[in-house]
Design a protein around this motif. Structure first.
Motif, PDB file in Angstrom:
ATOM      1  N   THR A  47       0.871  -1.183   0.000  1.00 12.09           N
ATOM      2  CA  THR A  47       0.000   0.000   0.000  1.00 12.09           C
ATOM      3  C   THR A  47       0.905   1.229   0.000  1.00 12.09           C
ATOM      4  N   LYS A  48       0.827   2.022  -1.039  1.00 12.98           N
ATOM      5  CA  LYS A  48       1.750   3.157  -1.206  1.00 12.98           C
ATOM      6  C   LYS A  48       1.107   4.450  -0.702  1.00 12.98           C
ATOM      7  N   VAL A  49       1.964   5.382  -0.340  1.00 19.95           N
ATOM      8  CA  VAL A  49       1.474   6.685   0.117  1.00 19.95           C
ATOM      9  C   VAL A  49       2.088   7.767  -0.772  1.00 19.95           C
ATOM     10  N   GLY A  50       1.239   8.427  -1.518  1.00 22.71           N
ATOM     11  CA  GLY A  50       1.740   9.466  -2.419  1.00 22.71           C
ATOM     12  C   GLY A  50       1.356  10.866  -2.012  1.00 22.71           C
ATOM     13  N   CYS A  51       0.350  11.001  -1.131  1.00 26.42           N
ATOM     14  CA  CYS A  51      -0.099  12.357  -0.825  1.00 26.42           C
ATOM     15  C   CYS A  51      -0.674  12.521   0.566  1.00 26.42           C
ATOM     16  N   ALA A  53      -3.623  12.604   1.324  1.00 25.50           N
ATOM     17  CA  ALA A  53      -4.711  13.583   1.248  1.00 25.50           C
ATOM     18  C   ALA A  53      -5.871  13.140   0.359  1.00 25.50           C
ATOM     19  N   GLY A  54      -5.859  11.888  -0.070  1.00 25.67           N
ATOM     20  CA  GLY A  54      -6.959  11.419  -0.898  1.00 25.67           C
ATOM     21  C   GLY A  54      -6.884  11.854  -2.344  1.00 25.67           C
ATOM     22  N   ASP A  55      -5.744  12.358  -2.765  1.00 28.78           N
ATOM     23  CA  ASP A  55      -5.637  12.883  -4.129  1.00 28.78           C
ATOM     24  C   ASP A  55      -5.073  11.888  -5.145  1.00 28.78           C
ATOM     25  N   GLY A  57      -4.633   8.218  -4.814  1.00 27.67           N
ATOM     26  CA  GLY A  57      -5.183   6.863  -4.907  1.00 27.67           C
ATOM     27  C   GLY A  57      -4.171   5.754  -4.762  1.00 27.67           C
ATOM     28  N   ALA A  58      -2.901   6.080  -4.532  1.00 29.81           N
ATOM     29  CA  ALA A  58      -1.878   5.036  -4.422  1.00 29.81           C
ATOM     30  C   ALA A  58      -2.111   4.146  -3.212  1.00 29.81           C
ATOM     31  N   CYS A  59      -2.843   4.645  -2.224  1.00 25.40           N
ATOM     32  CA  CYS A  59      -3.045   3.921  -0.973  1.00 25.40           C
ATOM     33  C   CYS A  59      -4.342   3.115  -0.984  1.00 25.40           C
ATOM     34  N   SER A  70      -6.852   4.553   1.822  1.00 23.59           N
ATOM     35  CA  SER A  70      -6.607   4.210   3.234  1.00 23.59           C
ATOM     36  C   SER A  70      -5.956   5.359   3.993  1.00 23.59           C
ATOM     37  N   CYS A  71      -5.433   6.350   3.266  1.00 20.60           N
ATOM     38  CA  CYS A  71      -4.859   7.499   3.986  1.00 20.60           C
ATOM     39  C   CYS A  71      -5.948   8.390   4.566  1.00 20.60           C
ATOM     40  N   LEU A  72      -7.181   8.214   4.093  1.00 23.68           N
ATOM     41  CA  LEU A  72      -8.274   9.045   4.598  1.00 23.68           C
ATOM     42  C   LEU A  72      -9.107   8.317   5.644  1.00 23.68           C
TER      43      LEU A  72
HETATM   44  S1  FES Z   1      -1.805   8.559  -0.311  1.00 29.57           S
HETATM   45 FE1  FES Z   1      -2.649   9.647  -1.956  1.00 29.57          FE
HETATM   46  S2  FES Z   1      -4.748   9.207  -1.805  1.00 29.57           S
HETATM   47 FE2  FES Z   1      -3.900   8.266  -0.064  1.00 29.57          FE
END
Ligand code: FES
Ligand code: FES
Length: 928
Positions: A47-51, A53-55, A57-59, A70-72
């Motif tokens: 599960t990757k984290v790119g932002c 912030a929900g922008d 979708g990598a997570c 999942s970051c949200l």
């Molecule tokens: S890390 Fe980018 S939407 Fe969750």
């Protein structure tokens, strides 16, 4: 620097849920992000984290079967739920195996950082609907960003999930030209690829940078020792005083000017002035606003005009007029050429900062191992990193080991140092592993951007349609530090003519400092900005001459033996005319279709068609540019390929192996890749400037050829003999004679190989003289794009209907990977044309900074032209940068074709287009 005692992590609430079919119970703060719990507590780094912030979708994971960022999600929200991550897909979803294969077969994963998110979203769709339409697929993955692929191959892979899997491996000697599945693809589709943030050692300290909040400021620190003492778990604060070597680095040593930590004065918003190091839980919860620093905001210089103003203060004392460097190419007599032209067109264009927006923010860690510092991080240039870190720490380069991880998109920015000096310094001083992962905002504010440019041109042609003279000037806003500014200023004058013959030519450039984020390398090194101007003005010139815009380009296209603007005669392999000619039937058909549509249109929508050409010199401009490849034959009959060209998703791991395999005459399956690590892999230079297929590929070809010769020499066989590689032995068929070589009987060398060969290739170039005349590149790639678009004249919006891209790649070593580069390049070109503009201090996230989503991308038809280069391996040329260059000007030319308005400032956002339309209707001068 001071040290403090450690703090214990706060205990949280016990939360129970199921992950990938297993019950888990974690102690966490209820509001902790699910993505963090999955990655940091449960080790599920797929599960990757790119932002955050929900922008991006990598997570994306599945919660009770539904795809969710999942970051949200606060971890407390999944109490009692069933969570599935990419690691759990094989057990959960029977379709997963097919989906993975389909992604591999279609080349749907490039860097792979978005792939887990794509797979999760696609799985949720396919579990509901095994035969989705294109629209349904696009809806399903609409929330997941991909910066590499242009999305179309992902969509195709999902739609064709149940198509027959006919992928087979090529036979020995026949790898080149096949659609070989990327050799490093399996980990990408399994979610097991290791990116910068994925292998942080347990217990590693965390580092956070303190960054300047102003474009320009003086600063002074308060009591740093007291700050450390006051914060449990904080071990140290590092500043410029802690740098044992030079507090200065830069990708081009002659121009190096960037400090690890600013001293007294910060020159851009986001510049680091200090670093806080400590235990992870303490740093994560630290309120950085309590850090003892006092800022004195100063008047910043933010525009090129202000920087060049006569009384402007110097941003760097040694650089007069704030000019970092100038570039110049002059041929013939441009003023005479213009005065002898029958038609002259003059115009000015402006481009913006563009953010790389790779989905993986910069991340990694460092640890001290005796007198060596090891840095494991995402990078495009391990040996350059090594040299700069050695300089910063004041140690020998051999005492620095760079271990590149997979790179979740780079596009040029990861050529520069980011986290490396911070973690290296901290680990060196503290003797403990130290990690750092940039937040999205930190990545955006502090890393290099595409240069904004002000471009002015005058171009003349004779009545017969021949280009006669071009006068080109461009100023690039290079920001506070040099980064790749000198490269942009040097490369652009060579390319500003485009792939056309012009006898009288003058191109002058300047890279100008401002108090903004440094601008550096971004796919094309200034050539995409320049092509925007050059290709639009050629359309205007063709119109003034009353010529068809494509035929005008064909008439003026370079040929094998016409000299370029630097006086270079390429001799062979100039495929630009072939690219344009390949587009001719498409151009005619598209123009007819658009004209018919417009003739019948009753609403506000108008269609247009645009074309643009490009050329791009592969490798450094008139500078040494070597790659060294090592290939070794192991006692068990396998072949080790020490492939130091960092694969940032473009496919060098696969392409370089294909080339070496065919040079050697061995099957691909025999190869074991030993990828970039400065301790075990020779220097293949940086992954930039479309050089890896050409330069590293050539070195691989040479090394493979040498190893083949050495093997044949063991049997005294002729060069035409056939080698069969087997477990522990080789069979050599030399006519009727068969030789068996038992490899385990042979001695091994220092590398543990029976035979090792190493080859270096440095493209033959020559320095340019004071007028820019000489041989800047050993070869060029060529291409032309056709854009079909619609403009809604009420809204000012543009919809791109189709891109057709013809590229002369010399030899298509792997057509699938080349198409991937073209489609991804077209997506970045579309973004540059229509939506991407980074304004320092604003929109420092992926919510406000827009990049194309799957819904923005039209079909891209790739036409591969094979006009072999005499010097490239098997005739191959580069494609990485080439792919992005013609898209934006083709789109802008199409907008002009549709509505008769020239947009001179990109991006051509709806407000700019609408304003231009209204101005035209009102008879006002166009503000665009
Ligand atoms: S890390 Fe980018 S939407 Fe969750
Ligand atoms: S492959 Fe999608 S972001 Fe790189």
């Amino acid at each position: 620097m001071a040290t403090s005692i450690s703090a214990k992590p706060q205990l949280g609430t016990s939360i129970s849920f199921s992950v990938n079919g297993k019950s888990v119970s974690v102690s966490a703060a209820p509001a902790e992000r699910l993505s963090r719990v999955l990655r940091d507590r449960l080790g599920l780094t797929g599960t990757k984290v790119g932002c955050d912030a929900g922008d991006c979708g990598a997570c994306t994971v599945l919660i009770d079967g539904e795809p969710v960022c999942s970051c949200l999600v606060a971890v407390a929200q999944v109490e009692g739920c069933e969570v599935t991550t990419v690691e759990g897909l094989p057990a959960r979803a029977p379709v997963h195996d097919r989906l993975q294969k389909s992604f591999l077969n279609h080349g749907a994963a490039q860097c792979g950082i978005c792939t887990p998110g794509m797979l999760m979203s696609a799985t949720a769709l396919l579990e509901r609907n095994r035969t989705p339409t294109e629209t349904e697929v696009m809806d399903a993955i609409g929330g997941v960003l991909c910066r590499c692929t242009g999305y179309r191959k992902i969509v195709t892979a999902i739609i064709n999930v149940d198509a027959k899997d006919d992928a087979s491996s090529p036979s020995a000697g026949n790898a080149v030209g096949t659609r070989l599945i990327r050799l490093d693809g399996k980990n990408k589709v399994a979610g097991t690829e290791i990116f910068g943030a994925d292998e942080i050692p347990a217990g590693a300290l965390l580092l956070r940078a303190v960054r300047c909040p102003y474009h320009h400021a003086r600063f002074r620190f308060g009591d740093l020792d007291q700050f450390v003492a006051d914060h449990l778990g904080v071990y140290a604060v590092l500043t410029a005083n802690d740098v044992p070597g030079e507090n200065c680095y830069g990708v081009i040593p002659k121009f190096a000017d960037q400090p690890v930590f600013a001293e007294n004065e910060a020159r851009f918003r986001g510049e680091a002035v200090a670093a806080i190091v400590g235990e992870a839980h303490a740093l994560e919860t630290l309120d950085i606003s309590s850090f003892p620093v006092t800022w004195e905001e100063m008047l910043p210089i933010t525009s090129i005009e202000d920087a060049l103003a006569p009384r402007a203060p110097r941003i760097h004392k040694s650089r007069e007029q704030n000019i970092l460097v100038r570039g110049r190419v002059v041929r013939g007599d441009v003023e005479k050429g213009l005065s002898h032209s029958d038609v002259v067109v003059e115009d000015t264009y402006e481009t913006s900062f563009v953010e790389h927006a790779y989905i993986e923010p910069e991340a990694g860690f460092a640890r001290r191992v005796g007198d060596t510092i090891e840095i494991q991080a995402c990078t495009q240039s391990p040996y350059m990193d090594r040299a700069d870190i050695a300089k910063i720490l004041g140690i020998a380069p051999e005492s620095v080991r760079i271990i590149p991880t997979a790179v979740g998109g780079g596009f040029g920015s990861k050529l520069d140092l980011s986290i490396q000096p911070f973690v290296a310094l901290a680990a060196w001083k503290l003797g403990k592993p130290v990690s750092m992962c940039y937040s999205r905002a930190e990545s955006i504010i502090s890393t290099a951007k595409r240069h904004p440019a002000h471009i002015h041109l005058r171009v003349g042609a004779t009545r017969d349609g021949k280009l006669h003279a071009m006068d080109f000037t461009a100023d690039f806003n290079t920001g506070a530090y040099s980064s790749w500014g000198p490269t942009v200023a040097a490369r652009v004058p060579v390319h500003a003519s485009g792939p056309y013959s012009i006898p009288h030519y003058r191109a002058l450039t300047r890279a100008v400092h401002t108090h903004l984020v440094p601008a550096g390398a971004f796919r094309g090194f200034g050539v995409p900005q320049m092509a925007l101007a050059q290709e639009q003005i050629y359309d205007d010139l063709a119109d003034r001459l009353g010529m068809d815009r494509l035929e005008f380009r064909i008439l003026n296209a370079l040929d094998d033996n016409t000299p370029t603007v630097t006086g270079q005669v390429l001799g062979q392999g100039v495929g630009i005319r072939a690219c344009f000619e390949a587009l001719r039937p498409k151009w005619k058909a598209a123009r007819t279709k658009a004209a018919e549509f417009n003739a019948e249109a009753t609403g506000p929508v108008r269609r247009g068609v645009g074309v643009a050409g490009m050329w791009y010199g592969c490798g450094n401009t008139s500078l040494p540019n070597p790659s060294t490849m090592r290939v070794g034959l192991k006692p068990d009959g396998r072949i080790a390929l020490h492939q130091g060209a960092v694969d940032i998703g473009q496919g060098s791991n696969t392409i370089v192996t294909q080339i070496c395999a065919d040079a050697l005459g061995a099957p691909i399956e025999r190869f074991d890749l030993v990828s970039g690590d400065t301790a075990i892999t020779p220097d293949c230079g940086k992954t930039s400037a479309s050089r890896q297929t050409f330069v590293t590929g050539k070195a691989a070809h040479m090394a493979g050829t040498e190893l083949r010769k050495a093997i044949l020499a063991l049997a005294a066989a002729c060069t035409c003999a056939k080698i069969t590689f087997d477990d522990g032995q080789l069979m050599i068929a030399d006519g009727e004679i068969q030789h068996a070589i038992h490899l385990r009987d042979l001695p091994v060398d220092n590398f543990g190989y029976v035979l090792t060969r190493e080859s270096t290739f440095d493209p033959p170039t020559s320095p340019l003289d004071e007028n820019g005349q000489g041989v800047p590149y050993a070869l060029f790639g060529f291409g032309a794009h056709l854009a079909e678009i619609e403009v809604d004249t009420d809204l000012g919006t543009v919809r791109v209907l189709k891109i057709t891209a013809a590229h002369d790649v010399g030899r298509a070593i792997n057509p699938t990977l080349i198409e991937g580069q073209i489609e991804g390049g077209a997506a970045q070109g579309l973004g540059m044309a229509l939506m991407e503009e980074f304004i320092p201090g604003k929109g420092e996230n992926l919510h406000d900074y827009l990049i194309p989503t799957v819904g923005d991308m039209p079909p891209v038809e790739s036409i591969l032209i094979e006009y072999p280069s005499p010097i490239g391996p098997f005739g191959a040329k580069g494609i990485g940068e080439q792919a992005v260059i013609p898209t934006a000007p083709a789109i802008l030319n199409a907008i002009h074709d549709a509505i008769g308005i020239r947009i001179r400032r990109v991006p051509a956002t709806p407000d700019r287009i609408r304003a231009a339309i209204l101005a035209k209707r009102n008879g006002e001068p166009l503000a665009s």
